[in-house]
Design an enzyme around this catalytic site. Structure first.
Site, PDB file in Angstrom:
ATOM      1  N   GLY A 279      45.881 -27.961  12.370  1.00  0.00           N
ATOM      2  CA  GLY A 279      46.545 -29.252  12.271  1.00  0.00           C
ATOM      3  C   GLY A 279      47.982 -29.178  12.748  1.00  0.00           C
TER       4      GLY A 279
ATOM      5  N   ARG B 297      40.501 -27.416  17.280  1.00  0.00           N
ATOM      6  CA  ARG B 297      39.672 -26.503  16.498  1.00  0.00           C
ATOM      7  C   ARG B 297      38.785 -25.718  17.460  1.00  0.00           C
ATOM      8  NH1 ARG B 297      42.212 -26.968  11.553  1.00  0.00           N
ATOM      9  NH2 ARG B 297      42.576 -29.174  11.087  1.00  0.00           N
TER      10      ARG B 297
ATOM     11  N   ASP C 178      46.416 -20.883   7.745  1.00  0.00           N
ATOM     12  CA  ASP C 178      45.672 -19.669   7.410  1.00  0.00           C
ATOM     13  C   ASP C 178      44.502 -19.403   8.353  1.00  0.00           C
ATOM     14  OD1 ASP C 178      44.223 -21.845   6.515  1.00  0.00           O
ATOM     15  OD2 ASP C 178      44.033 -21.141   4.454  1.00  0.00           O
TER      16      ASP C 178
ATOM     17  N   THR D 276      52.312 -25.771   8.810  1.00  0.00           N
ATOM     18  CA  THR D 276      51.365 -26.678   8.174  1.00  0.00           C
ATOM     19  C   THR D 276      52.097 -27.523   7.152  1.00  0.00           C
ATOM     20  OG1 THR D 276      49.488 -26.821   6.634  1.00  0.00           O
ATOM     21  CG2 THR D 276      50.723 -24.770   6.637  1.00  0.00           C
TER      22      THR D 276
ATOM     23  N   ASP E 119      50.886 -28.618   4.523  1.00  0.00           N
ATOM     24  CA  ASP E 119      50.343 -28.366   3.188  1.00  0.00           C
ATOM     25  C   ASP E 119      51.194 -27.399   2.369  1.00  0.00           C
ATOM     26  OD1 ASP E 119      48.286 -29.969   4.029  1.00  0.00           O
ATOM     27  OD2 ASP E 119      46.858 -28.334   4.340  1.00  0.00           O
TER      28      ASP E 119
ATOM     29  N   ASP F 156      50.838 -24.239   2.079  1.00  0.00           N
ATOM     30  CA  ASP F 156      49.870 -23.455   1.308  1.00  0.00           C
ATOM     31  C   ASP F 156      49.694 -22.020   1.804  1.00  0.00           C
ATOM     32  OD1 ASP F 156      48.642 -24.053   3.691  1.00  0.00           O
ATOM     33  OD2 ASP F 156      46.741 -24.690   2.810  1.00  0.00           O
TER      34      ASP F 156
ATOM     35  N   ARG G  79      45.041 -30.803   1.214  1.00  0.00           N
ATOM     36  CA  ARG G  79      43.795 -30.047   1.138  1.00  0.00           C
ATOM     37  C   ARG G  79      43.640 -29.476  -0.274  1.00  0.00           C
ATOM     38  NH1 ARG G  79      42.678 -25.361   5.486  1.00  0.00           N
ATOM     39  NH2 ARG G  79      44.294 -24.433   4.208  1.00  0.00           N
TER      40      ARG G  79
END
Length: 319
Positions: free
Chosen positions: A11, A72, A103, A125, A127, A129, A171
């Site tokens: 992303g 992707r 990741d 990202t 996120d 994360d 997510r």
């Protein structure tokens, strides 16, 4: 090392362009050629590779998204796909690769490193994360986008005396929801790491309503569930007029914040330094405002966690 490559994968996140710019200009400063690989690992397999110059990254530091595009690529998860990528690296004489992403992107970098091509991961990202770094590129920008949206929603929530459920990205990570909820004074914040009992959310709404509170903001991280489902359940349990807003991909767009531009520049330059010093299979990050690097596998083997003290504070301040 005289030739390196750079790609963005997964992303997109605001600040990726600033990281690309830092990689290109830091490398050229050290007389190293840089090759941009478009469309992530799919572009690597397809040989969508071109040499980059100083001017290639002019006027991109303020732009959101990624000038190298992203995609992707299921094929790259296979041995055959990885071998195709390696053949393209050999064809262009690329000796090292910098991968900007999350990741999943880092796992691709790990595979290439194991096959003899040194890679460095740069965490990008919204996120936030990725273990091993306090912040990822794009998180601060996305956070400010979410805060701006909630500020506007609160205006109409106040005008119409409604309860609003706002679903944010993340997510399996609750950082965006938690930070935005604390910054905007949300009454309840639902995150995957510490999911509130639904009854607690309802109790908070009822207590607020009983003391004359006319509107409320509830933030739901997408990893917890659908905002629309929560909105329906809240309406049925309280009979309060409830509206739902899903912020969606607006959170990934827009110009990067100043913090993300600086972070991306620092991390991108650090990644080049690591390659030029013979490091491989590493990821760069920032901890306590100091640049760090970790083994990619060790970093990914750890579980991301949110600041639970901040979570508790949000509950104490939203009584």
């Amino acid at each position: 090392m005289k030739k390196i490559g750079v790609l963005t994968s997964g992303g997109d996140a605001p600040g990726m362009n600033a990281a690309i710019r830092a990689v290109v200009r830091k490398a050229i400063y050290h007389d190293v050629e840089v090759y941009g690989i478009k469309y992530g690992y799919q572009g690597l397999i397809d040989g969508n590779i071109e040499k980059m110059e100083i001017g290639s990254v002019g006027d991109i530091i303020q732009r959101g998204g990624t000038m190298l595009y992203s995609a992707r690529c299921e094929e790259f998860k296979t041995e055959e796909g990885q071998q195709k990528g390696i053949e393209q690296l050999k064809k262009h004489g690329i000796e090292g690769l910098i991968v900007i992403g999350g990741d999943g992107s880092f796992m691709g970098a790990k595979k290439l490193t194991e096959k003899g091509y040194p890679c460095i991961g740069v965490p990008g990202t919204i996120d936030n994360d990725i273990p091993g770094t306090d912040f990822t590129i794009g998180f601060d920008s996305a956070l400010n986008t979410v805060i701006d949206a909630i500020d506007k929603i609160r205006d109409t929530a106040t005008s119409h005396e409604r309860t609003y459920v706002i679903e944010v990205m993340g997510r399996d990570a609750g950082d965006l929801a938690l930070w935005a909820g604390l910054a905007d004074g949300a009454e309840s914040i639902l995150i995957p790491e510490k999911e509130d009992e639904f009854s607690d959310v309802i109790d908070r709404l009822k207590r607020g309503h009983d003391r004359g509170k006319k509107h409320s903001i509830i933030i739901v991280a997408e990893g917890v569930g659908s905002g629309f489902d929560f909105g329906q359940r809240i309406k049925e349990a309280t009979d309060l007029e409830t509206r739902v807003t899903v912020l969606g991909h607006t959170q990934r767009g827009g110009s990067p914040s100043g913090a993300d531009r600086v972070l991306a520049s620092r991390l991108g330059a650090k990644a080049v330094d690591l390659l030029l010093h013979g490091k491989a299979g590493r990821m760069v990050g920032i901890q306590n405002n100091k640049l760090v690097d970790h083994d990619i596998i060790e970093a990914l083997s750890k579980k991301h966690s949110v600041d639970m003290e901040m979570y508790q504070l949000s509950k104490e301040l939203s009584i």
